[in-house]
Design an enzyme around this catalytic site. Structure first.
Site, mmCIF file in Angstrom:
data_model
loop_
_atom_site.group_PDB
_atom_site.id
_atom_site.type_symbol
_atom_site.label_atom_id
_atom_site.label_comp_id
_atom_site.label_asym_id
_atom_site.label_seq_id
_atom_site.Cartn_x
_atom_site.Cartn_y
_atom_site.Cartn_z
ATOM 1 N N ASN A 198 -49.569 54.164 -39.368
ATOM 2 C CA ASN A 198 -49.838 55.123 -40.439
ATOM 3 C C ASN A 198 -49.422 54.581 -41.807
ATOM 4 O O ASN A 198 -48.498 53.792 -41.920
ATOM 5 C CB ASN A 198 -49.119 56.448 -40.182
ATOM 6 C CG ASN A 198 -49.788 57.227 -39.065
ATOM 7 O OD1 ASN A 198 -50.747 56.759 -38.460
ATOM 8 N ND2 ASN A 198 -49.280 58.409 -38.786
ATOM 9 N N MET A 199 -50.104 55.053 -42.831
ATOM 10 C CA MET A 199 -49.931 54.524 -44.181
ATOM 11 C C MET A 199 -48.485 54.522 -44.658
ATOM 12 O O MET A 199 -48.009 53.569 -45.265
ATOM 13 C CB MET A 199 -50.803 55.311 -45.159
ATOM 14 C CG MET A 199 -50.809 54.750 -46.566
ATOM 15 S SD MET A 199 -52.019 55.537 -47.641
ATOM 16 C CE MET A 199 -53.559 54.985 -46.922
ATOM 17 N N LYS A 200 -47.747 55.592 -44.356
ATOM 18 C CA LYS A 200 -46.374 55.698 -44.871
ATOM 19 C C LYS A 200 -45.426 54.708 -44.199
ATOM 20 O O LYS A 200 -44.383 54.369 -44.766
ATOM 21 C CB LYS A 200 -45.846 57.114 -44.693
ATOM 22 C CG LYS A 200 -45.673 57.535 -43.246
ATOM 23 C CD LYS A 200 -45.142 58.955 -43.160
ATOM 24 C CE LYS A 200 -44.966 59.373 -41.697
ATOM 25 N NZ LYS A 200 -44.493 60.752 -41.572
ATOM 26 N N GLY A 201 -45.734 54.261 -42.967
ATOM 27 C CA GLY A 201 -44.874 53.297 -42.293
ATOM 28 C C GLY A 201 -43.532 53.880 -41.925
ATOM 29 O O GLY A 201 -43.423 55.057 -41.581
#
Length: 249
Positions: free
Chosen positions: A128-131
């Site tokens: 996911n983008m946020k990591g």
């Protein structure tokens, strides 16, 4: 401080004294035998000078123990296999630039938790983008195209999606390990890929708190990543490994 990495032992008061604390629960009532049972078990684990520091019945038929002792065993650090694939993570922009220069296109990745595993915390942290921990997930990279299929994905469905997506890599996250169910699931995926002659089409990566690089290789995967792995480590491995594969190394 003179530390012998070929004979590492726990220490409490002095280096190399082997002192350690363990805790566990036995399915017995607290009684005049329970502490002795815990001491005997700890001795069989390789502890000497065993002392039961705490004993508490936490439920009918279950007693909890905190035990101290001196470990009789040691480990040679040079003979230890790393829990994760060995990779020196590059920076975010460095990874994008590396893929652009060395591969010339975005890498496609499909990830999932397979079969009955419903815990997506690991696969989400990597994809996911946020990591996680301030480290961006693969969706954030311009040179990764990512499809996160989520939890409880059948092996058949994961393989079909990887083929349809024309993926370069399949990422599997496994959290549930009771009765070695993760081994069964991971083996099933490998067996199905081999049966369909697709094993060599994808870079196969598995991660999870009970996964080591050695176990992953033993099961037929290309790499394994254990607890604490950051997305940039996986991204770096994917980029460098794909470059090697395309170069025929």
């Amino acid at each position: 401080m003179n530390i012998d990495i070929h004979a590492l032992k726990p220490f409490g008061d002095t280096l190399g004294d082997g002192s350690m604390q363990i805790s566990f629960t036995l399915p017995i009532e607290k009684s005049d035998k329970s502490a002795e049972a815990a001491k005997t078990l700890a001795s069989k684990m390789g502890l000497d000078e065993v002392y039961v520091a705490h004993e508490e019945q936490i439920a009918p038929q279950f007693t909890f123990f905190v035990v101290y002792g001196r470990c009789l065993h040691s480990v040679d650090l040079d003979k230890i296999t790393p829990s994760s694939a060995s990779v020196e993570a590059m920076e975010f922009n460095e990874i994008n630039d590396f893929i652009k220069k060395e591969i010339g296109r975005a890498l496609r990745v499909v990830g999932a938790c397979i079969e009955t595993d419903a815990h997506t915390v690991g696969i989400d942290a990597i994809l996911n983008m946020k990591g996680c921990a301030g480290d961006y997930g693969l969706e954030r990279y311009s040179k990764f195209e990512v499809k996160n299929m989520g939890a409880q994905v059948k092996c058949e469905a994961l393989i079909a999606e990887a083929v349809n997506y024309d993926a370069d890599a399949i990422l599997v996250s496994t959290i549930v390990t009771q009765k070695d169910i993760h081994i069964h699931h991971l083996t099933k995926l490998i067996d199905m890929l081999e049966a369909e002659k697709l094993r060599n089409r994808f870079l196969l990566i598995v991660g999870g708190p009970r996964i080591s690089h050695g176990l992953a290789k033993e099961l037929g995967y290309d790499a394994g990543f254990g607890r604490g792995t950051l997305p940039s480590q996986v991204a770096t491995y994917l980029a460098q490994e794909m470059k090697s594969r395309l170069a025929g190394k």
